[in-house]
Design a protein around this motif. Sequence first.
Motif, short mmCIF file in Angstrom:
data_model
loop_
_atom_site.label_atom_id
_atom_site.label_comp_id
_atom_site.label_asym_id
_atom_site.label_seq_id
_atom_site.Cartn_x
_atom_site.Cartn_y
_atom_site.Cartn_z
N ASN A 47 0.82 -1.21 0.00
CA ASN A 47 0.00 0.00 0.00
C ASN A 47 0.86 1.27 0.00
O ASN A 47 0.36 2.35 -0.28
CB ASN A 47 -0.93 0.03 1.22
N TYR A 48 2.13 1.12 0.34
CA TYR A 48 3.02 2.28 0.40
C TYR A 48 3.94 2.30 -0.81
O TYR A 48 4.63 1.34 -1.10
CB TYR A 48 3.86 2.25 1.68
N ASN A 49 3.95 3.44 -1.49
CA ASN A 49 4.80 3.61 -2.67
C ASN A 49 6.03 4.46 -2.39
O ASN A 49 6.97 4.46 -3.18
CB ASN A 49 4.00 4.26 -3.80
N ASN A 50 6.01 5.22 -1.28
CA ASN A 50 7.15 6.09 -0.98
C ASN A 50 7.20 6.40 0.51
O ASN A 50 6.28 6.09 1.26
CB ASN A 50 7.07 7.38 -1.82
N TYR A 51 8.29 7.03 0.90
CA TYR A 51 8.51 7.36 2.31
C TYR A 51 7.47 8.35 2.83
O TYR A 51 7.06 8.29 3.99
CB TYR A 51 9.90 7.95 2.53
N THR A 52 7.03 9.26 1.98
CA THR A 52 6.06 10.27 2.41
C THR A 52 4.78 9.64 2.90
O THR A 52 4.23 10.06 3.93
CB THR A 52 5.76 11.24 1.24
N GLU A 53 4.30 8.63 2.20
CA GLU A 53 3.06 7.95 2.61
C GLU A 53 3.24 7.26 3.95
O GLU A 53 2.35 7.30 4.81
CB GLU A 53 2.65 6.94 1.54
N ILE A 54 4.38 6.61 4.15
CA ILE A 54 4.64 5.91 5.42
C ILE A 54 4.73 6.92 6.56
O ILE A 54 4.11 6.74 7.62
CB ILE A 54 5.94 5.09 5.34
N LEU A 55 5.49 7.99 6.35
CA LEU A 55 5.66 8.98 7.41
C LEU A 55 4.35 9.70 7.72
O LEU A 55 4.08 10.04 8.88
CB LEU A 55 6.75 9.98 7.03
N ARG A 56 3.52 9.93 6.72
CA ARG A 56 2.20 10.55 6.94
C ARG A 56 1.39 9.69 7.90
O ARG A 56 0.86 10.17 8.90
CB ARG A 56 1.46 10.70 5.61
#
Length: 72
Positions: A47-56
């Motif tokens: 479900n996560y494509n990048n660090y921004t999504e995870i950190l959000r």
Amino acid sequence: MSDKNTVTMLSEEFENDKTGEKVEGITIIVDGKLKEVLDLIKIRNKNYNNYTEILRDALFEGINNITNKSKE
């Protein structure tokens, strides 16, 4: 850069041209152990494509956790 258990954050102030409101912008350096952990999360959770999504999500879940604990 480093394998230490540290997080590097840079803070900068921005001003909204229309309202004049000042807000704080934060840059997070993804490096070392933090990068390793985020890479594992990206691999294990499609479900996560990048660090921004995870950190959000980590930020919102962390804030919700802190808020719920403060109500106890």
